[in-house]
Design a protein around this motif. Structure first.
Motif: not given
Length: 474
Positions: A275-288
């Motif tokens: 699991e490559d979680d390279y840019d999970s910090e940036f989310r603009y819609r919905g829950k994390p």
């Protein structure tokens, strides 16, 4: 050491940016060679008649991008710039000259760029000075191959709080970039494995696995990500995926598909999911969205993350969480390796995260990127007749898919004619598409992380002009 002769212009942007660009270009062109000593910030400020803080800001930007190095009590020196980088720049130059324009893009919609203007340089500098002033001999001694325990404990707490990752420090490995961690898997997983990739995917990871995997296969994807039925047919033992935000398509894997993927992994003793979680910090819609690893109860997910997107590329600190069984193999097979991250850098990063500076910086950048994201979407509204928009819920780029049957190369070359660089989805293809998919519509990536709002508006206006989109600005 040499003084710089440069012409600073009031209309040329911030003074520190002009100084930064000048020195960067001199280094890239080879006119400032490796180990060349640069003027001190005081000397540079005096010669250019600017404030010392402006000179310091320019140097800090160069430091963060790896163009120069700071040697305590001695000054600033030109860092080693790989010849490959210069070769790539020359190839870009040749490609761009074909368009009849210059080599400088007015706007570069790179999906990999980030905004360094808001980096808390003063905080990083203060922490670094504190670390170096402690005179602790162990900081300069060879450390644990997995990385310093304090940093691994800090990363474990951060991952559990932010991504739901279940791991203690004993199963975390710190390395200088994802490339190093992926190469470690050669010894952890063993050679000769069949590894499955989505297509398109992250080309660099694909190329690394080609060095040691027994066989590489690509698997069909749909709007939910990798198709597990197709994965089953390949006979793969390892699947490389980005479930929280697939690169480059932006697909977020739904919970049902995640359960299928974990079920596939449990069906074979030596099956694993990377699991490559390279840019999970940036989310603009919905829950994390929690990590895939957080749902893994059988020890089948290898979790990889990085600070390159959230802090700075030059930090070069990534981390990998291994399942217990694979951690035992690491201890047996990889105990000859040393950590590739300086213990000083590890100590600085640990304090940066532990004292809350990282969280404050991350929250600030979320706001900055969200503003840019909203501006880009607003400016792209006139395009939605000729293009379909996707991948807009997370990350630092969006995708435009042509509805008029134009070729990707035509769209890219047309953009270059007006000084705008866009990126084609085909650049992330790790293998040629099957014949039944070669006629699919052209898709382009527009990154916004490294651009200012003004550059975003300028770039979109230029694209509208050359692609024939009615546009008056939004």
């Amino acid at each position: 050491m040499q003084d710089f002769v440069m012409h600073l212009q009031e209309s040329g942007g911030h003074l520190y940016e002009q100084i930064y660009r000048y020195i960067r270009d001199e280094i890239q062109a080879g006119r400032l060679p490796y180990k060349e000593k640069l003027p001190s910030t005081r000397s540079l400020a005096a010669s250019l008649q600017i404030s010392r803080s402006t000179a310091q800001l320019a140097y800090e930007q160069l430091l963060s991008e790896g163009y120069i190095e700071s040697v305590p009590y001695k000054g600033y020196y030109v860092a080693r710039v790989e010849e490959l980088y210069r070769l790539e720049k020359e190839l870009e130059k040749k490609a761009y000259v074909r368009t009849g324009k210059g080599t400088n893009y007015q706007v570069d919609f790179s999906p990999n760029a980030i905004d360094m203007r808001y980096f808390p340089f003063s905080v990083w500098r203060r922490i670094t000075k504190n670390i170096l002033s402690q005179d602790q001999a162990e900081t300069f001694a060879l450390g644990d191959a997995k990385g310093d325990l304090e940093l691994r404990e800090t990363i474990a707490r951060y991952l559990h709080a932010s991504r739901g990752v279940n791991a203690d420090a004993s199963r975390i490995i710190v390395g200088a970039g994802n490339d190093y961690l992926l190469m470690l898997l050669r010894y952890v997983l063993g050679e000769g494995r069949t590894v499955a990739f989505e297509n398109p995917s992250y080309p660099r990871a694909y190329k690394i696995f080609r060095l040691f995997a027994g066989k590489i296969v690509t698997v069909a994807c749909d709007e939910g990500g990798i198709c597990v039925d197709a994965l089953q047919e390949t006979g793969a033992q390892v699947a490389y995926v980005m479930p929280s935000h697939q690169y480059p398509t932006g697909v977020v894997m739904p919970i049902g598909r995640r359960a299928e993927l974990l079920r596939w992994a449990r069906q074979g003793e030596e099956r694993y999911v990377i699991e490559d979680d390279y840019d999970s910090e940036f989310r603009y819609r919905g829950k994390p969205i929690p990590s895939l690893q957080s749902s893994d109860t059988a020890g089948k997910v290898i979790y990889i993350g990085t600070f390159s997107k959230s802090i700075a590329p030059a930090i070069r600190v990534s981390f990998m969480v291994l399942p217990p069984k694979l951690m035992e193999r690491f201890a047996l097979r990889c105990n000859v390796f040393s950590s590739t991250v300086s213990r000083i850098d590890q100590a600085v990063l640990n304090d940066f995260v532990r004292e809350g500076a990282f969280e404050r910086h991350l929250n600030r950048m979320r706001k900055v990127y969200k503003e840019k994201h909203e501006i880009l979407l607003e400016e792209l509204r006139p395009f939605l007749g000729d293009f379909a928009l996707s991948g807009e819920n997370a990350g630092l780029h969006v995708l435009l898919t042509d509805r008029k049957g134009r070729e990707e190369n035509w769209l890219r070359e047309a953009a270059l004619h007006v000084g705008v660089r866009v990126y084609g989805l085909s650049e992330a293809l790790v293998e040629p598409l099957p014949k039944d998919q070669t006629e699919r519509a052209a898709t382009l990536l527009l990154g916004f992380g490294g651009l200012t709002p003004e550059q975003i508006r300028q770039g979109v206006a230029l694209l509208a002009k050359v692609w024939g989109v009615p546009y008056e600005g939004c």
